[in-house]
Enzyme design. Structure first.
Site, PDB file in Angstrom:
ATOM      1  N   TYR A 146       4.883   9.389  -6.896  1.00 17.89           N
ATOM      2  CA  TYR A 146       4.648   7.966  -6.585  1.00 17.89           C
ATOM      3  C   TYR A 146       3.270   7.531  -7.085  1.00 17.89           C
ATOM      4  CZ  TYR A 146       4.338   3.778  -3.559  1.00 17.89           C
ATOM      5  OH  TYR A 146       4.196   2.503  -3.062  1.00 17.89           O
ATOM      6  N   ASP A 147       2.252   8.340  -6.738  1.00 14.53           N
ATOM      7  CA  ASP A 147       0.876   7.964  -7.093  1.00 14.53           C
ATOM      8  C   ASP A 147       0.711   7.843  -8.606  1.00 14.53           C
ATOM      9  OD1 ASP A 147       0.869   8.665  -4.447  1.00 14.53           O
ATOM     10  OD2 ASP A 147      -0.812  10.064  -4.549  1.00 14.53           O
ATOM     11  N   ASN A 175      -1.004  -0.077   3.517  1.00 15.75           N
ATOM     12  CA  ASN A 175       0.143   0.041   4.437  1.00 15.75           C
ATOM     13  C   ASN A 175       0.564  -1.319   5.006  1.00 15.75           C
ATOM     14  OD1 ASN A 175      -1.307   2.731   4.471  1.00 15.75           O
ATOM     15  ND2 ASN A 175       0.576   3.272   5.541  1.00 15.75           N
ATOM     16  N   GLN A 210      -5.527  11.309  11.622  1.00 16.96           N
ATOM     17  CA  GLN A 210      -5.614  10.622  10.324  1.00 16.96           C
ATOM     18  C   GLN A 210      -5.525   9.108  10.556  1.00 16.96           C
ATOM     19  OE1 GLN A 210      -3.019  12.251  11.487  1.00 16.96           O
ATOM     20  NE2 GLN A 210      -1.065  11.694  10.569  1.00 16.96           N
ATOM     21  N   ARG A 212      -4.977   4.952   9.155  1.00 16.98           N
ATOM     22  CA  ARG A 212      -4.402   3.992   8.219  1.00 16.98           C
ATOM     23  C   ARG A 212      -4.862   2.613   8.671  1.00 16.98           C
ATOM     24  NH1 ARG A 212      -3.451   8.183   6.224  1.00 16.98           N
ATOM     25  NH2 ARG A 212      -1.531   8.931   5.238  1.00 16.98           N
ATOM     26  N   ARG A 276      -7.608   5.878   5.304  1.00 16.50           N
ATOM     27  CA  ARG A 276      -7.307   4.821   4.344  1.00 16.50           C
ATOM     28  C   ARG A 276      -7.674   3.472   4.946  1.00 16.50           C
ATOM     29  NH1 ARG A 276      -1.751   5.154   2.686  1.00 16.50           N
ATOM     30  NH2 ARG A 276      -2.056   6.909   1.324  1.00 16.50           N
TER      31      ARG A 276
HETATM   32  P1  NAD Z   1      11.552  -1.133  -0.327  1.00 16.30           P
HETATM   33  O1  NAD Z   1      12.130   0.212  -0.561  1.00 16.30           O
HETATM   34  O2  NAD Z   1      12.030  -1.902   0.858  1.00 16.30           O
HETATM   35  O3  NAD Z   1      11.730  -2.062  -1.604  1.00 16.30           O
HETATM   36  C1  NAD Z   1      11.859  -1.565  -2.914  1.00 16.30           C
HETATM   37  C2  NAD Z   1      13.047  -2.243  -3.579  1.00 16.30           C
HETATM   38  O4  NAD Z   1      13.126  -1.803  -4.941  1.00 16.30           O
HETATM   39  C3  NAD Z   1      14.382  -1.872  -2.913  1.00 16.30           C
HETATM   40  O5  NAD Z   1      15.119  -3.048  -2.630  1.00 16.30           O
HETATM   41  C4  NAD Z   1      15.078  -1.013  -3.970  1.00 16.30           C
HETATM   42  O6  NAD Z   1      16.482  -1.078  -3.900  1.00 16.30           O
HETATM   43  C5  NAD Z   1      14.498  -1.579  -5.251  1.00 16.30           C
HETATM   44  N1  NAD Z   1      14.565  -0.652  -6.390  1.00 16.30           N
HETATM   45  C6  NAD Z   1      14.148   0.649  -6.432  1.00 16.30           C
HETATM   46  N2  NAD Z   1      14.382   1.169  -7.650  1.00 16.30           N
HETATM   47  C7  NAD Z   1      14.935   0.174  -8.403  1.00 16.30           C
HETATM   48  C8  NAD Z   1      15.413   0.087  -9.748  1.00 16.30           C
HETATM   49  N3  NAD Z   1      15.344   1.143 -10.573  1.00 16.30           N
HETATM   50  N4  NAD Z   1      15.923  -1.094 -10.179  1.00 16.30           N
HETATM   51  C9  NAD Z   1      15.985  -2.170  -9.352  1.00 16.30           C
HETATM   52  N5  NAD Z   1      15.572  -2.152  -8.065  1.00 16.30           N
HETATM   53  C10 NAD Z   1      15.046  -0.989  -7.603  1.00 16.30           C
HETATM   54  O7  NAD Z   1       9.960  -0.923  -0.247  1.00 16.30           O
HETATM   55  P2  NAD Z   1       8.775  -1.953   0.049  1.00 16.30           P
HETATM   56  O8  NAD Z   1       7.960  -1.399   1.130  1.00 16.30           O
HETATM   57  O9  NAD Z   1       9.313  -3.345   0.169  1.00 16.30           O
HETATM   58  O10 NAD Z   1       7.935  -1.830  -1.291  1.00 16.30           O
HETATM   59  C11 NAD Z   1       8.044  -2.792  -2.329  1.00 16.30           C
HETATM   60  C12 NAD Z   1       6.984  -2.545  -3.386  1.00 16.30           C
HETATM   61  O11 NAD Z   1       5.680  -2.624  -2.804  1.00 16.30           O
HETATM   62  C13 NAD Z   1       7.072  -1.163  -4.051  1.00 16.30           C
HETATM   63  O12 NAD Z   1       6.774  -1.290  -5.424  1.00 16.30           O
HETATM   64  C14 NAD Z   1       6.001  -0.373  -3.342  1.00 16.30           C
HETATM   65  O13 NAD Z   1       5.507   0.657  -4.147  1.00 16.30           O
HETATM   66  C15 NAD Z   1       4.947  -1.436  -3.072  1.00 16.30           C
HETATM   67  N6  NAD Z   1       4.084  -1.078  -1.939  1.00 16.30           N
HETATM   68  C16 NAD Z   1       4.524  -1.138  -0.647  1.00 16.30           C
HETATM   69  C17 NAD Z   1       3.684  -0.765   0.396  1.00 16.30           C
HETATM   70  C18 NAD Z   1       4.103  -0.850   1.848  1.00 16.30           C
HETATM   71  O14 NAD Z   1       3.311  -0.457   2.717  1.00 16.30           O
HETATM   72  N7  NAD Z   1       5.260  -1.346   2.200  1.00 16.30           N
HETATM   73  C19 NAD Z   1       2.394  -0.309   0.117  1.00 16.30           C
HETATM   74  C20 NAD Z   1       1.996  -0.227  -1.209  1.00 16.30           C
HETATM   75  C21 NAD Z   1       2.834  -0.630  -2.235  1.00 16.30           C
HETATM   76  N1  UDP Z   2       3.396   9.584  10.319  1.00 22.19           N
HETATM   77  C1  UDP Z   2       3.548  10.091  11.599  1.00 22.19           C
HETATM   78  N2  UDP Z   2       4.793  10.105  12.139  1.00 22.19           N
HETATM   79  C2  UDP Z   2       5.879   9.627  11.493  1.00 22.19           C
HETATM   80  C3  UDP Z   2       5.725   9.089  10.200  1.00 22.19           C
HETATM   81  C4  UDP Z   2       4.465   9.095   9.640  1.00 22.19           C
HETATM   82  O1  UDP Z   2       2.568  10.536  12.240  1.00 22.19           O
HETATM   83  O2  UDP Z   2       6.986   9.681  12.083  1.00 22.19           O
HETATM   84  C5  UDP Z   2       2.034   9.578   9.741  1.00 22.19           C
HETATM   85  C6  UDP Z   2       1.931  10.142   8.326  1.00 22.19           C
HETATM   86  O3  UDP Z   2       1.736  11.538   8.359  1.00 22.19           O
HETATM   87  C7  UDP Z   2       0.726   9.393   7.798  1.00 22.19           C
HETATM   88  C8  UDP Z   2       0.772   8.047   8.518  1.00 22.19           C
HETATM   89  O4  UDP Z   2       1.645   8.228   9.615  1.00 22.19           O
HETATM   90  O5  UDP Z   2      -0.461  10.067   8.176  1.00 22.19           O
HETATM   91  C9  UDP Z   2       1.301   6.900   7.675  1.00 22.19           C
HETATM   92  O6  UDP Z   2       2.498   7.352   7.120  1.00 22.19           O
HETATM   93  P1  UDP Z   2       3.514   6.412   6.317  1.00 22.19           P
HETATM   94  O7  UDP Z   2       4.729   7.236   6.070  1.00 22.19           O
HETATM   95  O8  UDP Z   2       3.695   5.148   7.068  1.00 22.19           O
HETATM   96  O9  UDP Z   2       2.801   6.059   4.952  1.00 22.19           O
HETATM   97  P2  UDP Z   2       1.588   6.689   4.084  1.00 22.19           P
HETATM   98  O10 UDP Z   2       0.407   5.896   4.473  1.00 22.19           O
HETATM   99  O11 UDP Z   2       1.403   8.134   4.396  1.00 22.19           O
HETATM  100  O12 UDP Z   2       2.019   6.466   2.682  1.00 22.19           O
END
Ligand code: NAD
Ligand code: UDP
Length: 318
Positions: A146-147, A175, A210, A212, A276
């Site tokens: 992912y990263d 987050n 930890q 967030r 974070r």
């Molecule tokens: P989510 O899983 O709810 O949404 C992702 C969407 O992308 C889903 O609807 C999935 O079906 C679609 N998708 C995945 N692969 C695809 C493909 N190949 N073609 C078309 N659609 C595809 O997750 P989210 O939390 O809503 O995250 C949305 C975006 O925001 C992501 O890019 C994620 O990396 C980024 N983001 C989210 C968070 C968070 O905390 N929620 C934090 C940082 C970045």
């Molecule tokens: N975490 C937890 N219990 C859970 C799910 C997650 O303690 O059931 C912790 C996880 O180890 C991390 C933090 O919560 O330290 C945030 O996790 P999340 O999966 O929400 O996203 P991340 O910030 O790690 O991408």
């Protein structure tokens, strides 16, 4: 009115973006292959003639009829639970998917906004993290898929900006939680809320020390809107700097739900960042943005949404 295409539009954040831009009067095209999203997330928008849903995988060549003014590239699984389950899909959507979305933006002369992440900072040595921090990512760790996909996506976005003079924006999202997160998403807040509402043990990973910094999705949408309208091509952190330990959050959820759940401690996943917290000076200075929704209020709203959906699921199963 502008026509705005949102990849990942049927996901958690994407569905709020579809709603937001429709409310602003845009025509919205939602492109999603439903890998981790659901059509229910946008079902309430489908009667709006300005809304179009296209079930497409953005890792394949992306052909869209008509003009497009903005592309918001949000397609990608985002939960650490998916990093083990869907590693190749994550790498493909972050690389090939981003390339296709950028190619479409270039062909249409559209502005392009990339959903990047605080994960580009990895397990950081500085806290809070400013955008100038270059990160500490393990490319071969479980989280590396992912990263590194997001780091590649940022690099590709900058290449299109420099080579093709594309108007680009990069938001580094911290987050984010809120209504419509998947019940079984696997991230901390959906887990804690589902567990608490069902009086099941709350799974705290590690000793819960930890930290967030959790931001509500509507604050994020406001930040994204401002970034899109700005002229800022540098990455911008959007998140709520109110940092908290996971142990505290687990206790808050138990308190707010009035649950009988007890906390149980489970092993910390490998590579789990210890701290974070966003430095949001850039968003404040350049976009005039800061978060408005306090965590306890945001969590309360999310609990109400989860309660409704869990009830509906129980009724469906009965
Ligand atoms: P989510 O899983 O709810 O949404 C992702 C969407 O992308 C889903 O609807 C999935 O079906 C679609 N998708 C995945 N692969 C695809 C493909 N190949 N073609 C078309 N659609 C595809 O997750 P989210 O939390 O809503 O995250 C949305 C975006 O925001 C992501 O890019 C994620 O990396 C980024 N983001 C989210 C968070 C968070 O905390 N929620 C934090 C940082 C970045
Ligand atoms: N975490 C937890 N219990 C859970 C799910 C997650 O303690 O059931 C912790 C996880 O180890 C991390 C933090 O919560 O330290 C945030 O996790 P999340 O999966 O929400 O996203 P991340 O910030 O790690 O991408």
């Amino acid at each position: 009115m502008p026509r705005t295409l949102i990849t990942g539009g049927a996901g958690f954040i994407g569905s709020h973006l579809c709603e937001h831009f429709l409310a602003k009067g845009h025509d919205v095209v939602c492109v999603d292959n439903l890998l981790t999203g659901a059509e229910e997330n946008v079902a309430h928008l489908e009667k709006n003639p300005k809304f179009t849903f296209l079930k497409k995988d953005v890792t394949n060549y992306l052909a869209i009829d008509g003009p497009v003014d903005n592309i918001l590239h949000f397609a990608s699984p985002a939960s650490p639970a998916d990093f083990e389950r869907l590693p190749i899909q994550i790498l493909k959507v972050g690389s090939m998917g981003t390339h296709n979305a950028l190619g479409l933006a270039k062909a249409k002369g559209a502005r392009f906004l990339l959903a990047s992440t605080s994960e580009v900072y990895g397990d950081p040595e500085v806290n809070p993290q400013p955008e100038s921090y270059l990160g500490r990512v393990n490319p071969i760790g479980i989280r590396g898929v992912y990263d590194e996909a997001k780091r590649f996506a940022e690099a590709m976005t900058m290449a299109y900006h420099r080579v093709h003079s594309l108007e680009t924006r990069i938001v580094r999202i911290f987050n984010t939680y809120g209504e419509r997160m998947r019940l079984d998403d696997g991230r901390a807040l959906p887990n804690f809320i589902t567990q608490a509402l069902q009086n099941e043990p709350i799974t705290v990973y590690g000793d819960g020390s930890q930290t967030r910094s959790f931001g509500h999705v509507l604050d994020l949408v406001d930040g994204i809107d401002r970034l899109l309208l700005s002229r800022v091509w540098e990455p911008v952190n959007i998140g709520n700097p109110d940092e908290v330990t996971l142990l505290e959050v687990a206790k808050e959820v138990v308190f707010l739900t009035g649950s009988r759940s007890e906390l149980v401690f489970q092993p910390l996943p490998p590579g789990d960042p210890k701290v974070r917290r966003p430095d949001i000076s850039r968003a404040r200075d350049l976009l005039g943005w800061s978060p408005r929704i306090p965590r306890l209020e945001g969590i309360k709203r999310t609990i109400a949404d989860f309660e409704k959906r869990l009830d509906a699921k129980d009724k469906g199963a009965a």
